[in-house]
Design an enzyme around this catalytic site. Structure first.
Site, PDB file in Angstrom:
ATOM      1  CD1 TRP A 102      -2.417  -2.106   1.600  1.00 24.71           C
ATOM      2  CD2 TRP A 102      -3.061  -0.942  -0.206  1.00 24.71           C
ATOM      3  NE1 TRP A 102      -3.494  -2.761   1.020  1.00 24.71           N
ATOM      4  CE2 TRP A 102      -3.904  -2.070  -0.076  1.00 24.71           C
ATOM      5  CE3 TRP A 102      -3.268  -0.076  -1.270  1.00 24.71           C
ATOM      6  CZ2 TRP A 102      -4.937  -2.348  -0.981  1.00 24.71           C
ATOM      7  CZ3 TRP A 102      -4.297  -0.344  -2.169  1.00 24.71           C
ATOM      8  CH2 TRP A 102      -5.114  -1.464  -2.021  1.00 24.71           C
ATOM      9  CG  ASP A 171      -3.416   4.097   3.828  1.00 24.65           C
ATOM     10  OD1 ASP A 171      -4.521   3.933   4.398  1.00 24.65           O
ATOM     11  OD2 ASP A 171      -3.079   3.478   2.792  1.00 24.65           O
ATOM     12  CE  LYS A 195      -9.115  -2.824   3.123  1.00 23.57           C
ATOM     13  NZ  LYS A 195      -8.103  -1.923   2.781  1.00 23.57           N
TER      14      LYS A 195
HETATM   15  C1  LIG Z   1      -7.522  -1.387   1.434  1.00 22.22           C
HETATM   16  C2  LIG Z   1      -6.439  -0.395   1.571  1.00 22.22           C
HETATM   17  C3  LIG Z   1      -6.295   0.665   0.656  1.00 22.22           C
HETATM   18  C4  LIG Z   1      -7.170   0.840  -0.561  1.00 22.22           C
HETATM   19  O1  LIG Z   1      -8.467   1.150  -0.254  1.00 22.22           O
HETATM   20  P1  LIG Z   1      -9.521   1.440  -1.438  1.00 22.22           P
HETATM   21  O2  LIG Z   1     -10.747   1.828  -0.694  1.00 22.22           O
HETATM   22  O3  LIG Z   1      -9.665   0.179  -2.217  1.00 22.22           O
HETATM   23  O4  LIG Z   1      -8.966   2.539  -2.256  1.00 22.22           O
HETATM   24  C5  LIG Z   1      -5.274   1.571   0.875  1.00 22.22           C
HETATM   25  N1  LIG Z   1      -4.451   1.445   1.931  1.00 22.22           N
HETATM   26  C6  LIG Z   1      -4.557   0.444   2.813  1.00 22.22           C
HETATM   27  C7  LIG Z   1      -3.610   0.359   3.966  1.00 22.22           C
HETATM   28  C8  LIG Z   1      -5.560  -0.509   2.664  1.00 22.22           C
HETATM   29  O5  LIG Z   1      -5.674  -1.510   3.562  1.00 22.22           O
END
Ligand SMILES: *Cc1c(COP(=O)(O)O)cnc(C)c1O
Length: 359
Positions: A102, A171, A195
């Site tokens: 990511w 993030d 998540k």
């Molecule tokens: C799932 C995830 C993303 C991407 O999320 P989207 O909603 O599909 O854009 C980005 N960063 C992390 C750490 C993630 O777990």
């Protein structure tokens, strides 16, 4: 009706109590004779839903008035572009830390918009560890430092917040609300909802107010945090149903005792699973033990030719979505807030029996 044990990395399990509540008020929300999905986002009723969700989140994370809370669309991935466009001029330099898939994706997008210094990368260890902070190559005067506190795919999690003079951008898609955090350490926190929060498509963005004036003039209005903040996240039609459901998840967490209680539950689940992995010669986890994730637990089988059978037999016992990400293979169990200890226990019991049978 039975609910399976769902270890999906995202969109992930939601609390059954929340889904039941949604079901009970789906056709007639609060005596309105309409679903919450069918209300104007500008109606006083929905504005109240949005405000309550924000207040609950502020209580859970201890977010004070120095920060705005935004409900954005486009998932966490959109923020990979929103971060540079809101915080840096094209000729600024920013620091990015790369510890997995990511943060690597965030790096690729960052490079499209700004000059990026990779302050640290652990790619040569296959993202199984984090370089000691004293070895990071930070930029003097960087516009910000971006990192990913929990790498969802690799199962690698920071046990510290980086120390730097620049605003820290995190993030937190797969770690937010799993335990208390000190929001004041961050300039911006963003997290895709699917998540640990609610339905996919919604992304929470928590921005320190004094960073709101830095956007580039040409930033698309839909990406501008300032425009979102000035319009209470209703510059256009927001994802109303996702906001409503996320608010119910926040209430659920508060009712369970908040983030301190969540942390205790999450630590117990994670240690149950890691203990089974560590006690066996059959399963293994490649991550430096100091940086093992509380939320995403990847593991491999000693004999990869048994992977398919493992997944088939697990599925037959309603243990779902254990296949590792296509980029790393093996298995991965995601054990977010809504995954119960009883599901982790069922998985561990299955793993024992599988090992005895084939190991
Ligand atoms: C799932 C995830 C993303 C991407 O999320 P989207 O909603 O599909 O854009 C980005 N960063 C992390 C750490 C993630 O777990």
């Amino acid at each position: 009706m039975t609910r399976a044990h769902n270890f999906c990395a995202g969109p992930a399990a939601l609390p059954a109590e929340v889904l039941q509540r949604v079901q009970s008020e789906l056709l007639d929300w609060q005596g309105m004779g309409a679903s919450v999905m069918e209300l104007s986002h500008r109606s006083p009723e929905f504005v109240d839903v949005a405000e309550r969700a924000e207040q609950a989140l502020r209580r859970l994370l201890g977010i004070n008035d120095d920060y705005v809370v935004l409900f954005q669309q486009g998932g966490a991935s959109q923020q990979f572009a929103s971060v540079p466009l809101n915080l840096a001029r094209a000729d600024d330099t920013v620091d990015q830390v790369v510890t997995g898939q990511w943060s690597k994706k965030a790096l690729a997008e960052g490079k499209r918009h700004v000059s990026v210094n990779v302050a640290s990368t652990s790619e040569d260890s296959n993202f199984s560890t984090i370089q000691s902070e004293s070895e990071w190559a930070l930029t003097e005067g960087a516009a910000y430092l971006h990192y990913c506190p929990n790498e969802t795919i690799g199962g690698l999690e920071f046990n510290f917040v980086p120390e730097t003079g620049a605003p820290v951008i995190a993030d937190m898609s797969s770690t937010i609300l799993s335990r208390p955090i000190d929001v004041s350490r961050f300039g911006v926190i963003y997290a895709g909802a699917q998540k640990n929060i609610g339905p996919a498509g919604l992304c929470l963005v928590i921005v320190k107010r004094d960073l709101l004036g830095r956007a580039r003039a040409e930033i698309p209005a839909m990406l501008s945090w300032k425009i979102a903040a000035d319009n209470d996240s209703m510059y256009n039609t927001p994802p109303t149903f996702a906001m409503y459901l996320s608010g119910l998840v926040f209430d659920w967490i508060e009712a369970k005792g908040g983030l301190i209680a969540m942390q205790a539950l999450n630590e117990k689940k994670a240690s149950t699973l890691y203990n089974v992995i560590d006690a066996s010669g059959f399963y293994s986890n490649p991550v430096d033990v100091r940086y093992r994730s509380l939320m995403n637990v990847p593991f491999t089988l000693a004999d990869a030719s048994l992977d398919k059978l493992f997944l088939e037999e697990a599925e037959a016992e309603q243990l779902l979505n254990l296949k590792g990400h296509r980029s790393v293979g093996g298995m991965r169990a995601s054990i977010y807030n809504a995954v119960e200890q009883s599901s982790v226990d069922a998985l561990c019991d299955f793993m024992h029996r599988f090992e005895t049978k084939y190991g």
